[in-house]
Design a protein around this motif. Structure first.
Motif, PDB file in Angstrom:
ATOM      1  N   ARG A   1      54.059  38.495  40.730  1.00 26.27           N
ATOM      2  CA  ARG A   1      55.007  38.399  41.525  1.00 26.27           C
ATOM      3  C   ARG A   1      55.048  37.027  41.840  1.00 26.27           C
ATOM      4  O   ARG A   1      56.023  37.063  42.462  1.00 26.27           O
ATOM      5  CB  ARG A   1      53.955  38.404  42.558  1.00 26.27           C
ATOM      6  CG  ARG A   1      52.900  38.259  42.930  1.00 26.27           C
ATOM      7  CD  ARG A   1      52.112  38.661  45.212  1.00 26.27           C
ATOM      8  NE  ARG A   1      51.399  39.786  44.379  1.00 26.27           N
ATOM      9  CZ  ARG A   1      50.767  40.027  45.526  1.00 26.27           C
ATOM     10  NH1 ARG A   1      50.635  40.071  46.353  1.00 26.27           N
ATOM     11  NH2 ARG A   1      50.219  41.467  44.769  1.00 26.27           N
ATOM     12  N   VAL A   2      55.180  35.996  40.966  1.00 25.97           N
ATOM     13  CA  VAL A   2      54.934  34.844  40.793  1.00 25.97           C
ATOM     14  C   VAL A   2      56.857  34.660  41.352  1.00 25.97           C
ATOM     15  O   VAL A   2      57.761  34.040  42.297  1.00 25.97           O
ATOM     16  CB  VAL A   2      54.403  33.982  40.199  1.00 25.97           C
ATOM     17  CG1 VAL A   2      55.192  34.044  38.369  1.00 25.97           C
ATOM     18  CG2 VAL A   2      55.589  32.676  40.863  1.00 25.97           C
ATOM     19  N   ASP A   3      57.672  34.919  40.177  1.00 27.10           N
ATOM     20  CA  ASP A   3      59.127  35.242  39.774  1.00 27.10           C
ATOM     21  C   ASP A   3      59.732  35.725  40.786  1.00 27.10           C
ATOM     22  O   ASP A   3      60.804  34.607  41.649  1.00 27.10           O
ATOM     23  CB  ASP A   3      59.378  35.268  38.309  1.00 27.10           C
ATOM     24  CG  ASP A   3      59.283  34.323  37.564  1.00 27.10           C
ATOM     25  OD1 ASP A   3      59.287  33.495  37.366  1.00 27.10           O
ATOM     26  OD2 ASP A   3      58.418  34.675  36.997  1.00 27.10           O
TER      27      ASP A   3
ATOM     28  N   VAL B   1      41.959  25.593  40.947  1.00 28.93           N
ATOM     29  CA  VAL B   1      42.722  25.194  40.719  1.00 28.93           C
ATOM     30  C   VAL B   1      44.063  25.317  39.761  1.00 28.93           C
ATOM     31  O   VAL B   1      44.807  25.446  40.001  1.00 28.93           O
ATOM     32  CB  VAL B   1      42.933  24.117  41.696  1.00 28.93           C
ATOM     33  CG1 VAL B   1      43.781  23.427  41.466  1.00 28.93           C
ATOM     34  CG2 VAL B   1      41.958  24.209  43.118  1.00 28.93           C
ATOM     35  N   GLU B   2      43.010  24.486  38.676  1.00 25.39           N
ATOM     36  CA  GLU B   2      44.076  24.804  37.685  1.00 25.39           C
ATOM     37  C   GLU B   2      44.264  26.251  36.904  1.00 25.39           C
ATOM     38  O   GLU B   2      45.515  26.639  36.522  1.00 25.39           O
ATOM     39  CB  GLU B   2      43.669  23.824  36.625  1.00 25.39           C
ATOM     40  CG  GLU B   2      44.273  23.779  35.303  1.00 25.39           C
ATOM     41  CD  GLU B   2      43.561  23.533  34.279  1.00 25.39           C
ATOM     42  OE1 GLU B   2      44.289  23.494  32.769  1.00 25.39           O
ATOM     43  OE2 GLU B   2      42.631  22.674  33.857  1.00 25.39           O
ATOM     44  N   GLU B   3      43.498  27.053  37.315  1.00 28.48           N
ATOM     45  CA  GLU B   3      43.557  28.157  36.758  1.00 28.48           C
ATOM     46  C   GLU B   3      44.398  28.704  37.572  1.00 28.48           C
ATOM     47  O   GLU B   3      45.545  29.430  37.194  1.00 28.48           O
ATOM     48  CB  GLU B   3      42.309  28.982  36.741  1.00 28.48           C
ATOM     49  CG  GLU B   3      41.171  28.801  35.333  1.00 28.48           C
ATOM     50  CD  GLU B   3      42.001  29.064  34.063  1.00 28.48           C
ATOM     51  OE1 GLU B   3      42.675  30.358  33.849  1.00 28.48           O
ATOM     52  OE2 GLU B   3      41.234  28.373  32.978  1.00 28.48           O
ATOM     53  N   ILE B   4      44.389  28.619  38.967  1.00 29.45           N
ATOM     54  CA  ILE B   4      45.093  28.862  40.084  1.00 29.45           C
ATOM     55  C   ILE B   4      47.385  28.747  39.459  1.00 29.45           C
ATOM     56  O   ILE B   4      47.900  29.249  39.345  1.00 29.45           O
ATOM     57  CB  ILE B   4      45.126  29.223  41.442  1.00 29.45           C
ATOM     58  CG1 ILE B   4      44.197  30.234  41.577  1.00 29.45           C
ATOM     59  CG2 ILE B   4      46.225  29.705  42.443  1.00 29.45           C
ATOM     60  CD1 ILE B   4      43.239  29.267  42.942  1.00 29.45           C
ATOM     61  N   ALA B   5      47.112  27.542  39.340  1.00 28.93           N
ATOM     62  CA  ALA B   5      48.196  26.413  39.441  1.00 28.93           C
ATOM     63  C   ALA B   5      48.942  26.924  38.403  1.00 28.93           C
ATOM     64  O   ALA B   5      50.841  27.245  37.812  1.00 28.93           O
ATOM     65  CB  ALA B   5      48.518  25.205  39.159  1.00 28.93           C
ATOM     66  N   SER B   6      48.562  27.883  37.012  1.00 31.58           N
ATOM     67  CA  SER B   6      48.815  27.895  35.683  1.00 31.58           C
ATOM     68  C   SER B   6      49.583  28.934  35.668  1.00 31.58           C
ATOM     69  O   SER B   6      50.265  30.392  34.982  1.00 31.58           O
ATOM     70  CB  SER B   6      47.954  28.404  34.634  1.00 31.58           C
ATOM     71  OG  SER B   6      47.030  29.484  35.306  1.00 31.58           O
ATOM     72  N   ALA B   7      49.498  30.339  36.925  1.00 35.12           N
ATOM     73  CA  ALA B   7      50.199  31.129  37.539  1.00 35.12           C
ATOM     74  C   ALA B   7      51.161  31.630  38.327  1.00 35.12           C
ATOM     75  O   ALA B   7      51.998  31.753  38.739  1.00 35.12           O
ATOM     76  CB  ALA B   7      49.023  32.477  37.619  1.00 35.12           C
TER      77      ALA B   7
END
Length: 386
Positions: free
Chosen positions: A30-32, A80-86
């Motif tokens: 859903r990010v985009d 946090v890094e994993e979430i930021a990658s998404a």
């Protein structure tokens, strides 16, 4: 591309696996669309934060006895890094929320911790960090927002304006710094201000280059009441609390910037192996392959920097300099890697058909918030030359 982690416990491994599952199912799909919708009008991913909260990912570095995850900072930052990658906007929100609870965890009395932290760490609430002002950004000591004692002296009224506040209008509480005396930086105090007061209003959301789902706007205090019991630390201790919190917050931004850069690198590497020119994949061209190698080195260096600082923090050792180094290296790396990712994709990278265009726009602000990278250099040089 999942990155192999060095975790201090099997519980840490489980948390990373859980985070990756949530990212794959709830964030990446859903990010985009969400970021595009938010660019056209305010849209805030409340349900995403609720999902992360229910999974226990909004409270990882805080004490278990008050509802936190009791995890080392090293584990929290990798989440946090994993979430930021998404989804970088959401990762920034996770970092901001943790920052809002930090003053209570680190400086609150046992009574305040028992009263405030369970709600902050429940996963049902979201915080905002109200420090910056229109004319007081890096120069925190020049803030003009004021908290004045009222009545019998057991309550304050807060008046002033805060600027660039993430979650403004959506937060359930505001960790707020306000002047309680005119003694420069020594006259600032810290308060936990519940949302909902009619005397608290908000400016129009800022129209930003990126991070559209990270709603940012002014918070206007027009005599907002707050009990003395919600003042964290002594009067005048706010500057020390803010600076200490920012050390921790800078590591959250460093981890987020690393995840953003990793994601851009993954897209670029995959594209380079699929895109053919002159009868072969463009990855077979040494000039481009070396560019990919430099991107990998930048991401790996950023990750090493933030993990080193986190391990110092977990060991109870000073880490202010290392936090500034990590923030500087990781955010500069994010800007470089996302820029290079656009270059690898060529014209395609300049379109919204590929996510590196969005990532490029998101990377820029990481060099600005939580202390500009010029301020990080000032912090680092002062430590080295002390």
């Amino acid at each position: 591309m999942p990155v192999t982690r060095l975790m201090p416990s099997s519980e840490g491994d489980d948390l990373i696996a859980l985070t990756r599952e949530i990212c794959a199912k709830e964030l990446r799909p859903r990010v985009d669309d969400a970021e595009r919708a938010a660019a056209e009008g305010e849209s805030f991913p409340t349900e995403v934060f609720r999902t992360l909260g229910q999974a226990g990912l909004l409270s990882l570095p805080h004490p278990e006895e008050h509802g936190g995850g009791g995890q080392p900072y090293e584990v929290y930052l990798q989440v946090v890094e994993e979430i930021a990658s998404a989804w970088m906007s959401v990762a920034v929100g996770v970092s901001v929320h943790s920052l809002t609870a930090y003053p209570v965890t680190a400086f609150g009395t046992p009574e305040q911790q028992a009263a405030l932290l369970p709600g902050m760490l429940s996963g049902d609430t979201l915080g905002a960090y109200a420090l910056s002002e229109p004319l007081a950004g890096s120069d925190v000591g020049s803030m003009t927002t004021r908290a004045t004692r009222e009545g019998d002296g057991t309550a304050y009224a807060i008046k002033g304006r805060k600027a660039w506040i993430s979650h403004a209008g959506h937060a359930d509480y505001y960790t707020t710094f306000a002047r309680t005396s005119d003694d420069g930086g020594r006259g600032i105090s810290c308060f936990i201000v519940p949302a909902g007061s009619d005397a608290m209003t908000f400016g129009t959301p800022e129209k930003k280059m990126g991070l559209h789902c990270d709603t940012v706007r002014e918070v206007i205090f027009e005599g907002v009441p707050v009990d003395e019991a919600n003042r964290i630390g002594d009067e005048g201790q706010g500057m020390a609390i803010a600076l200490s919190a920012l050390d921790a917050g800078r590591l959250g931004i460093a981890a987020g910037a690393t995840g953003l850069a990793q994601s851009a690198l993954d897209v670029a590497a995959a594209y380079a192996q699929e895109r053919e020119q002159f009868g072969r994949a463009i990855a077979s061209n040494q000039g481009l392959a070396f560019l990919i190698a430099d991107m990998e080195a930048a991401v790996s260096g950023a990750r090493a920097a933030y993990l080193y600082a986190a391990r110092l923090k977990d060991a109870g050792r000073p880490f202010s300099k290392e936090a500034a180094v990590a923030k500087l290296l990781a955010t500069d790396a994010a800007m470089k890697v996302t820029t290079d990712a656009v270059q690898v994709l060529g014209g395609a990278g300049y379109t919204q058909d590929f996510p590196v265009e969005r990532m490029f726009r998101e990377a820029k602000v990481t060099q600005i918030f939580e202390g500009t990278n010029q301020i990080q250099r000032l912090v680092i040089s002062r430590h080295v030359l002390r």
